[in-house]
Design a protein around this motif. Structure first.
Motif: not given
Lengths: 499, 167
Positions: A44, A399-401, A403-405, A407-408, A413, A416, B100, B146
């Motif tokens: 995370i 789940m969401l955070m 998934t965002v991570a 991308f980093a 995209q 993700m 997404i 971010f």
């Protein structure tokens, strides 16, 4: 490595207190939260660790990693729910101590055994590192191929419940790791037509999917992390008799020392991990005790042994990663990804090219344990309340955070979506006992394995016999065969005894 | 799993075949994709893929024998049980996929806010204050970490554009 170098590194690590203290605090929270782990949290926080200088990132990750190992014992003692797998053995005597009204004693024993167990094993590891790094230099491409197969096999044998499933998981991961262009001609292989896979399967989405997303999908099953009776117990946890607990720990100092060695040596084996170390230490402690019948009734040794061992593991797990470039466990794998992202090449040469990283990791660990001693004791009373968080809130955030991570790392995209795909694979693996750690280690080792294998085969002009051409390689092959055969022999003997 | 079975019932082992089937499919696809390549590009995939095919076949046979003997079935209970959370689980995966896909239009912050709100509702949270403030906190954290601090190249939506004008 000179004393001057060591002292300078110690001083510089203390200067990173602003990374170590938050790492410890987050690690304590995470460790006490069942279902969460150091690797999930590091995933995370991956964008953060990738963005800061490598020394700061390492100090933070190490502090968090060590603190989770320590804090896993808190819910294990208070509500009989281990925060991490490594704390499962702590419940055997920790919880009965709580039932006897000695919860605070048990917590203090847990903290002191963890801190000193971890500190002792770290100092010993620092002493052994020069030797280990030289051992690594004797390993050429041929031997590295066998070492990687050996590591993967050990993970399959020890971590997975079923040898065949463990091997399938490891090889599946290894094949996923080979997706992408080859090293010699850059021709794409099995990329499913995605340009994003030409550089190979990115590790960050694989990691996030296999561990965080799959874990969240499993977590949905329980409405609350703790059962009702556990909730009441957690709410009642209070602060008392800390000094008495410290005195009890001091009187068992030798127990802390030798069980930390058990943790260290088991930690060096890739895939073995804290759970196995804690149970082995507990079993050994009972075996050598003058009063084995008291184990399980709530005695200090029953808390000290697993806690000292599961923190002894922390430095051991990092040894193969630093000396050979083979991660000893999933958290080490996350750290390896961060280091690789920062351009650090792990393996024997790290000790000459980047000694401040190679030794700094363990010095950072020792410093983190010193900091931990002063931060954890006052916080103990409040930590147990963490287990009261509902999964209704945890699952969406994880789940969401995460998934965002995903991308980093590469800012695609696509990554993700890839994390979500790995999450589903990880969920299936979780539910059917194909070990996700084996899959992940395979994905990580895939490109390295190919590099060493192709290099060896080019030397021998395509002859596979080169893999059996050295004494070290052959010894490793023999050990690999033995490690594969032992569980099968054990099953055969058990069946024979039953009939 | 088997320990919880009552006598006479079959152990559902269908789910145990999913990873070997996936592995087999990947191995076959790998073999096809490397068919025309030089041996250096083939060697590793062939070696790992062949071992994987053999082990997966052993697992398929192992399960097949149990099913043949009547001790097991090809049920997927291990994946699907408990049934009461199946909808939540599938819903979370679908919601994440939608999250997404929608990020290109909504931007990171708004997508996180709406997806967290929907996910909380899906998980059974009904209190309006929590349905607003939890997503607000999560999306604010996502924006600060971010966009503001790490300056990641996430798709920008109305919230990011508005905040960029303000600050």
């Amino acid at each position: 490595m000179t004393w001057d170098f060591l002292l300078r590194e110690f001083a510089s690590q203390f200067g990173l207190w602003y990374a170590i203290v938050p790492g410890i605090l987050i690690g304590i929270v995470v460790g006490a939260l069942p279902g969460f782990s150091a690797q999930n949290t590091l995933i995370i926080l991956l964008p953060l660790t990738l963005a800061v200088p490598v020394h700061t990132a390492l100090a933070f990750m190490i502090a968090l990693y060590c603190a989770t190992h320590l804090a896993g014992g808190i819910p294990a003692i208070l509500v009989k729910i281990p925060g991490t797998g490594g704390a499962a053995a702590t419940t055997i005597d920790g919880y009965p101590m709580t039932q006897k009204g000695q919860a605070q004693h048990a917590l203090v024993l847990c903290f002191t055994a963890s801190v000193f167990g971890g500190l002792i094993s770290t100092v010993v590891t620092l002493g052994l590192l020069p030797w280990l790094s030289k051992v690594g230099l004797y390993l050429r491409s041929v031997e590295m191929v066998v070492v990687m197969l050996f590591g993967l096999t050990l993970i399959a044998v020890i971590a997975a419940k079923d040898l065949l499933k463990g091997l399938i998981a490891g090889l599946f991961g290894l094949l996923i790791g080979v997706i992408g262009t080859d090293h010699i001609y850059n021709t794409p292989r099995a990329t499913f037509g995605f340009l994003e896979l030409y550089d190979g399967v990115p590790l960050v989405p694989a990691l996030i999917g296999l561990f965080a997303i799959s874990e969240a999908l499993v977590m949905i099953e329980s409405k609350m992390i703790v059962r009702k009776e556990g909730r009441a117990r957690a709410a009642d946890a209070h602060w008392a008799d800390t000094v008495e607990g410290l005195r009890m720990a001091a009187s068992k100092w030798w127990h802390i020392v030798w069980t930390s060695f058990v943790g260290l040596f088991i930690g060096i084996i890739p895939g073995a991990g804290a759970s196995i170390a804690a149970f082995v230490a507990y079993q050994q402690s009972r075996m050598w005790s003058k009063h084995p019948e008291l184990y399980g009734t709530g005695i200090p040794e029953g808390v000290i042994a697993p806690e000292s061992a599961n923190n002894g593991v922390t430095s051991g797990t990092l040894v193969p990663m630093m000396a050979l470039g083979v991660p000893g466990g999933s958290t080490a794998a996350v750290m390896m990804i961060v280091l690789q992202y920062q351009g650090i090449v792990l393996g024997p040469r790290l000790f000459t090219t980047n000694p401040e990283i190679a030794y700094g990791v363990f010095i950072s660990m020792a410093v983190a344990y010193v900091f931990m001693l002063f931060t954890i004791l006052p916080l103990a009373r409040y930590m147990s309340r963490i287990v009261l968080i509902e999964t209704n809130y945890l699952v969406p955030v994880i789940m969401l955070m995460t998934t965002v991570a995903a991308f980093a790392g590469r800012q695609y995209q696509f990554d993700m979506a890839l994390a979500l795909v790995f999450g589903v694979i990880g969920y299936i693996a979780h539910k059917t006992d194909y070990h996700v750690t084996a899959i992940l280690i395979g994905v990580i080792l895939g490109p390295l394995f190919e590099e060493y294998l192709v290099r060896s085969l080019r030397i021998s002009e395509g002859q596979l016999s080169i893999l059996f051409s050295s004494t070290i390689a052959n010894t490793l092959w023999a050990l690999l065969v033995v490690s594969l055969a032992l569980p099968l022999v054990r099953v055969w003997l058990k069946r024979r005894a039953e009939t | 799993m088997s320990t919880s079975q009552t006598p006479g019932t079959k152990v559902p082992l269908g789910a145990d075949l999913l990873i070997p089937v996936l592995a087999l499919a990947l191995a076959v696809y790998f073999f096809v994709s490397i068919a025309d390549l030089s041996w250096e590009a083939k060697a590793n995939g062939m070696l790992i893929g062949s071992a994987l095919v053999v082990l997966s076949a052993v697992q398929l046979v192992r399960v097949g024998v149990k099913v043949w003997a009547g001790a097991a079935s090809l049920g997927l209970d291990r994946l699907l049980l408990p049934r009461e959370v199946l909808a939540k689980r599938i819903g979370m995966v679908a919601l994440t996929a939608l999250f997404i896909a929608s990020m290109n239009w909504l931007g990171l912050t708004l997508a996180v806010f709406l997806a967290t709100m929907a996910a909380l509702a899906l998980m059974g949270v009904r209190r309006r204050s929590q349905l607003f403030w939890t997503p607000f906190g999560v999306s604010a954290a996502a924006y600060v970490m971010f966009v503001a601090i790490l300056d990641s190249q996430f798709p920008h939506g109305p919230v990011e554009m508005l905040l960029a004008r303000l600050f």
